[in-house]
Design a protein around this motif. Structure first.
Motif, PDB file in Angstrom:
ATOM      1  N   THR A 152       0.513  -1.317  -0.233  1.00 35.32           N
ATOM      2  CA  THR A 152       0.314   0.251  -0.028  1.00 35.32           C
ATOM      3  C   THR A 152       1.078   1.113  -0.302  1.00 35.32           C
ATOM      4  OG1 THR A 152      -0.028   0.066   2.346  1.00 35.32           O
ATOM      5  CG2 THR A 152      -2.066  -1.089   1.348  1.00 35.32           C
TER       6      THR A 152
ATOM      7  N   THR B 243       4.402   3.712  -7.351  1.00 35.64           N
ATOM      8  CA  THR B 243       4.253   2.047  -6.857  1.00 35.64           C
ATOM      9  C   THR B 243       4.774   1.392  -6.160  1.00 35.64           C
ATOM     10  OG1 THR B 243       1.519   3.272  -7.243  1.00 35.64           O
ATOM     11  CG2 THR B 243       1.789   0.840  -6.680  1.00 35.64           C
TER      12      THR B 243
ATOM     13  N   GLU C 125      -8.391  -8.219 -13.019  1.00 39.45           N
ATOM     14  CA  GLU C 125      -8.966  -7.938 -11.985  1.00 39.45           C
ATOM     15  C   GLU C 125      -9.336  -8.966 -10.695  1.00 39.45           C
ATOM     16  OE1 GLU C 125      -9.512  -3.489 -12.982  1.00 39.45           O
ATOM     17  OE2 GLU C 125     -11.012  -4.495 -13.108  1.00 39.45           O
TER      18      GLU C 125
ATOM     19  N   SER D 260      -1.761  -8.177 -10.584  1.00 38.21           N
ATOM     20  CA  SER D 260      -0.881  -7.582 -10.032  1.00 38.21           C
ATOM     21  C   SER D 260       0.010  -6.773 -10.511  1.00 38.21           C
ATOM     22  CB  SER D 260       0.054  -7.737  -8.525  1.00 38.21           C
ATOM     23  OG  SER D 260       0.738  -8.522  -9.040  1.00 38.21           O
TER      24      SER D 260
ATOM     25  N   SER E 198      -7.774   0.817 -15.386  1.00 42.13           N
ATOM     26  CA  SER E 198      -7.700  -0.001 -14.229  1.00 42.13           C
ATOM     27  C   SER E 198      -6.706  -0.315 -12.334  1.00 42.13           C
ATOM     28  CB  SER E 198      -7.490  -1.627 -15.188  1.00 42.13           C
ATOM     29  OG  SER E 198      -5.978  -1.820 -14.675  1.00 42.13           O
ATOM     30  N   ARG E 199      -7.330  -0.779 -12.584  1.00 41.97           N
ATOM     31  CA  ARG E 199      -7.327  -1.077 -11.006  1.00 41.97           C
ATOM     32  C   ARG E 199      -6.133  -1.274 -10.688  1.00 41.97           C
ATOM     33  NH1 ARG E 199     -12.727  -2.645 -10.710  1.00 41.97           N
ATOM     34  NH2 ARG E 199     -11.766  -4.939  -9.649  1.00 41.97           N
ATOM     35  N   ILE E 200      -5.177  -2.052 -11.505  1.00 40.02           N
ATOM     36  CA  ILE E 200      -4.273  -2.724 -11.813  1.00 40.02           C
ATOM     37  C   ILE E 200      -2.711  -2.002 -12.258  1.00 40.02           C
ATOM     38  CG2 ILE E 200      -2.554  -4.999 -12.689  1.00 40.02           C
ATOM     39  CD1 ILE E 200      -5.169  -6.478 -12.996  1.00 40.02           C
TER      40      ILE E 200
END
Length: 303
Positions: free
Chosen positions: A14, A23, A109, A114, A137-139
């Motif tokens: 996170t 990230t 997803e 990841s 996307s969330r990836i």
């Protein structure tokens, strides 16, 4: 550029710096390489395995099988996978590619992938929709937007013309910054295995511009072959392909590439290889030297 692999984790950590390109991601446990037997995929597979990374090859003949035209094969191929190299066949430029990529991203997803790395085409407006879907996307994702491959002259449809001593194409004086597929593979592997690439769009090209005639001349000089270059109209080229039994989709795609992508929009070099890898891209002359030494143009047409 090399990294030390850490223990795989199924989800990203996170902590971030606020920059999506920074990230913190886990090292991949298993990487699904779609198109794993193709020009980029087989190189990526070999590099990942050399680094001790577990690889699942995504192809119709693999187990589990993966088929872009059969979405029922996707979930099994994605099961237990941490990262995916996305190479869409036949090309992101074809109508409907965005719908397929969007559906695949949703499945990835849901599977807990990841990181994603998408191979895209430089100057292809249809491909840009797919780039947005992946990066949005969330990836955590990376796009590798590539110029025309050097290896099209030695591993794809141009090799027969080189061997026959005459390359016929509907490309005139437009210049292209041909990119070495080995550079594409190196950038993709870095994005799949290292931190710092999420959110990035790497536009990868070679270091200089060449016309197709100049590229053919360099191959001829390096191999000692007399190789001519003949320019034809797009209509004549498409008609010749059709008469030789080429699938309608292949004719459409090459017609699109020669009429749209090779209109001068890509006549510039980009810094994607250097940004991703910290080194300059391989020159076309290096590719020609190495391909000739490896015997890429030995033998007869169709061999």
């Amino acid at each position: 550029m090399t990294t030390t692999q850490s223990s795989p984790s199924p989800v990203p950590t996170t902590s971030t710096t606020g920059d999506p390109g920074r990230t913190t991601l886990p090292a991949p446990g298993t990487v699904l390489v779609l198109g794993g037997t193709g020009k980029t995929g087989r190189r990526i597979t070999a590099r990942l395995r050399d680094r001790g990374v577990a690889v699942r090859v995504g192809s119709r003949s693999a187990t589990p099988a993966f088929d872009w035209e059969d979405a029922t094969t996707w979930d099994a191929a994605l099961a237990g996978v941490d990262a995916v190299y996305v190479c869409f066949v036949p090309d992101l430029a074809v109508p409907g590619a965005g719908d397929v990529i969007g559906a695949f991203v949703a499945r990835a997803e849901a599977a807990g992938v990841s990181r994603l790395v998408l191979l895209s085409g430089r100057g292809e407006e249809g491909a840009e929709e797919c780039e947005r879907l992946v990066l949005g996307s969330r990836i955590p994702a990376t796009v590798v937007r590539a110029a025309w491959f050097d290896q099209n002259f030695s591993e794809y449809y141009l090799v027969d013309g080189v061997l026959a001593g005459e390359v016929v194409l509907p490309a005139g004086d437009v210049t292209e910054p041909f990119v070495d597929v080995d550079d594409i593979a190196d950038v993709a592997v870095a994005a799949l295995t290292e931190d710092g690439h999420a959110g990035e769009l790497y536009e990868v090209t070679g270091p200089r511009l060449l016309t197709f005639a100049q590229a053919v001349a360099e191959i001829g000089a390096a191999t000692g072959r007399e190789i001519g270059y003949v320019e034809v109209t797009v209509a004549d080229y498409a008609a010749a392909m059709t008469s030789m039994g080429a699938p309608e989709g292949d004719v459409w795609l090459l017609t699109y590439l020669f009429t749209t992508v090779l209109d001068g929009r890509n006549s510039s070099v980009a810094d994607g290889v250097e940004r991703a890898l910290g080194r300059p891209p391989r020159d076309f002359a290096e590719y020609v030297r190495d391909a000739a030494a490896a015997g890429a143009w030995d033998g007869a047409p169709g061999a």
